[in-house]
Design an enzyme around this catalytic site. Structure first.
Site, PDB file in Angstrom:
ATOM      1  CB  SER A  90       6.291   3.690  16.047  1.00  0.00           C
ATOM      2  OG  SER A  90       7.653   3.427  16.218  1.00  0.00           O
TER       3      SER A  90
ATOM      4  CD  GLU B  11       3.437   1.722   9.775  1.00  0.00           C
ATOM      5  OE1 GLU B  11       3.242   0.464   9.681  1.00  0.00           O
ATOM      6  OE2 GLU B  11       4.483   2.265   9.102  1.00  0.00           O
TER       7      GLU B  11
ATOM      8  CD1 TRP C 174      -2.145   2.237   1.661  1.00  0.00           C
ATOM      9  CD2 TRP C 174      -3.410   0.711   0.650  1.00  0.00           C
ATOM     10  NE1 TRP C 174      -3.290   2.629   1.720  1.00  0.00           N
ATOM     11  CE2 TRP C 174      -3.869   1.808   1.088  1.00  0.00           C
ATOM     12  CE3 TRP C 174      -3.926  -0.524   0.207  1.00  0.00           C
ATOM     13  CZ2 TRP C 174      -5.508   1.840   0.761  1.00  0.00           C
ATOM     14  CZ3 TRP C 174      -5.267  -0.395  -0.163  1.00  0.00           C
ATOM     15  CH2 TRP C 174      -6.096   0.728   0.005  1.00  0.00           C
TER      16      TRP C 174
ATOM     17  NE  ARG D 280      12.980   3.745  17.986  1.00  0.00           N
ATOM     18  CZ  ARG D 280      13.780   4.803  17.964  1.00  0.00           C
ATOM     19  NH1 ARG D 280      13.643   5.762  16.894  1.00  0.00           N
ATOM     20  NH2 ARG D 280      14.684   5.060  18.960  1.00  0.00           N
TER      21      ARG D 280
ATOM     22  NE  ARG E 295      11.289  -1.554  16.025  1.00  0.00           N
ATOM     23  CZ  ARG E 295      11.439  -0.139  15.296  1.00  0.00           C
ATOM     24  NH1 ARG E 295      10.129   0.116  15.092  1.00  0.00           N
ATOM     25  NH2 ARG E 295      12.258   0.352  15.092  1.00  0.00           N
TER      26      ARG E 295
ATOM     27  NE  ARG F  79      -1.095  -1.710  -4.961  1.00  0.00           N
ATOM     28  CZ  ARG F  79      -0.142  -2.448  -5.005  1.00  0.00           C
ATOM     29  NH1 ARG F  79      -0.040  -3.596  -5.387  1.00  0.00           N
ATOM     30  NH2 ARG F  79       1.275  -1.782  -5.034  1.00  0.00           N
TER      31      ARG F  79
ATOM     32  NE  ARG G  72       5.713  -1.275  -5.048  1.00  0.00           N
ATOM     33  CZ  ARG G  72       5.836  -2.207  -6.044  1.00  0.00           C
ATOM     34  NH1 ARG G  72       5.262  -3.275  -5.818  1.00  0.00           N
ATOM     35  NH2 ARG G  72       6.533  -1.876  -7.067  1.00  0.00           N
ATOM     36  CG  HIS G  73      -0.154   3.273  -4.404  1.00  0.00           C
ATOM     37  ND1 HIS G  73      -0.463   3.177  -5.742  1.00  0.00           N
ATOM     38  CD2 HIS G  73      -0.219   1.991  -3.844  1.00  0.00           C
ATOM     39  CE1 HIS G  73      -0.656   1.894  -6.111  1.00  0.00           C
ATOM     40  NE2 HIS G  73      -0.762   1.205  -5.226  1.00  0.00           N
TER      41      HIS G  73
END
Length: 222
Positions: free
Chosen positions: A93, A91, A80, A95, A160, A187, A82-83
């Site tokens: 995380s 997003e 996804w 971490r 992770r 897609r 890649r667009h």
């Protein structure tokens, strides 16, 4: 009532958060070239939108903006993402987050298609139940290892690394109408992976009622 969230099995979803603009936004972005503006949408405006889409005059379609929250397995999110043109994303995380991960667990594994470099047949593998069990065992071991690392005071940013690509990730995404049309047209292609087609179809079904003329024109002329 227009649906603003589509659940996609397990825990995945596509949720609409915010919409800026309408079909009229597209029309007025185009008409400003002639120093004109429409106050109400008309059949003449429908013709203009179809003309713009057909002849690839895409800049007016970048003015409407849409914000979504999406939750999908990492291996789909990387496709996804890649667009890139016309999108902004933030997003979750791991971490900073060490709450229990959620893992995508399919109920069937499709067979590889020897006639395709990528993709699969619609049929499940003959030993589907066994394959599902093997998959689940590997996922469970990964989660157990992750939790053991955290218990050993390993930092989440290192722990992770053991988590599988099938772990769910969640992100907020803002994109233009033009960008979403291109994403969905690619897609929703039959050659795209079935699971990512499902997400694209969900997003398309949410967008269409908000931009009925523009969305239909864009999807027809991609």
């Amino acid at each position: 009532m227009v649906s603003t969230k589509v659940d996609l099995g397990n825990a995945g979803f596509v949720e609409l958060l915010e919409v800026f603009g309408s079909d009229l936004t597209v029309v007025n972005a185009a008409r400003v070239s002639f120093h004109k503006e429409s106050s109400e949408f008309s059949e003449k405006d429908t013709g203009l939108i179809n003309y713009l889409a057909k002849h690839k005059h895409t800049s007016p379609f970048f003015h409407p903006q849409v914000r979504f929250r999406l939750k999908m397995p990492i291996f789909l999110a990387r496709e996804w993402f890649r667009h890139t043109v016309g999108f902004s994303r933030n997003e979750v995380s791991r971490r900073y987050v060490d709450e229990p991960p959620e893992i995508w667990v399919p109920t069937e594994f499709r067979m590889r298609d020897p006639n395709l470099k990528q993709g699969s047949k619609p049929e499940s593998v003959p030993l589907n139940d066994h394959v599902c069990q093997v998959y689940k065992q590997a996922v469970d071991l990964s989660l157990e290892t992750y939790n053991s690392l955290l218990e050993a005071n390993v930092a989440p940013e290192l722990a992770r690394a053991i988590l599988p690509q099938s772990m769910y990730t969640e992100f907020i995404e803002t994109g233009s109408l033009a960008a979403y049309a291109r994403l969905c047209s690619l897609r929703l292609d039959p050659h795209a992976q079935k699971e990512i087609q499902d997400y694209a179809q969900a997003l398309s079904s949410i967008l269409e009622p908000y931009f009925p003329v523009s969305w239909k024109a864009l999807m027809a002329h991609q």
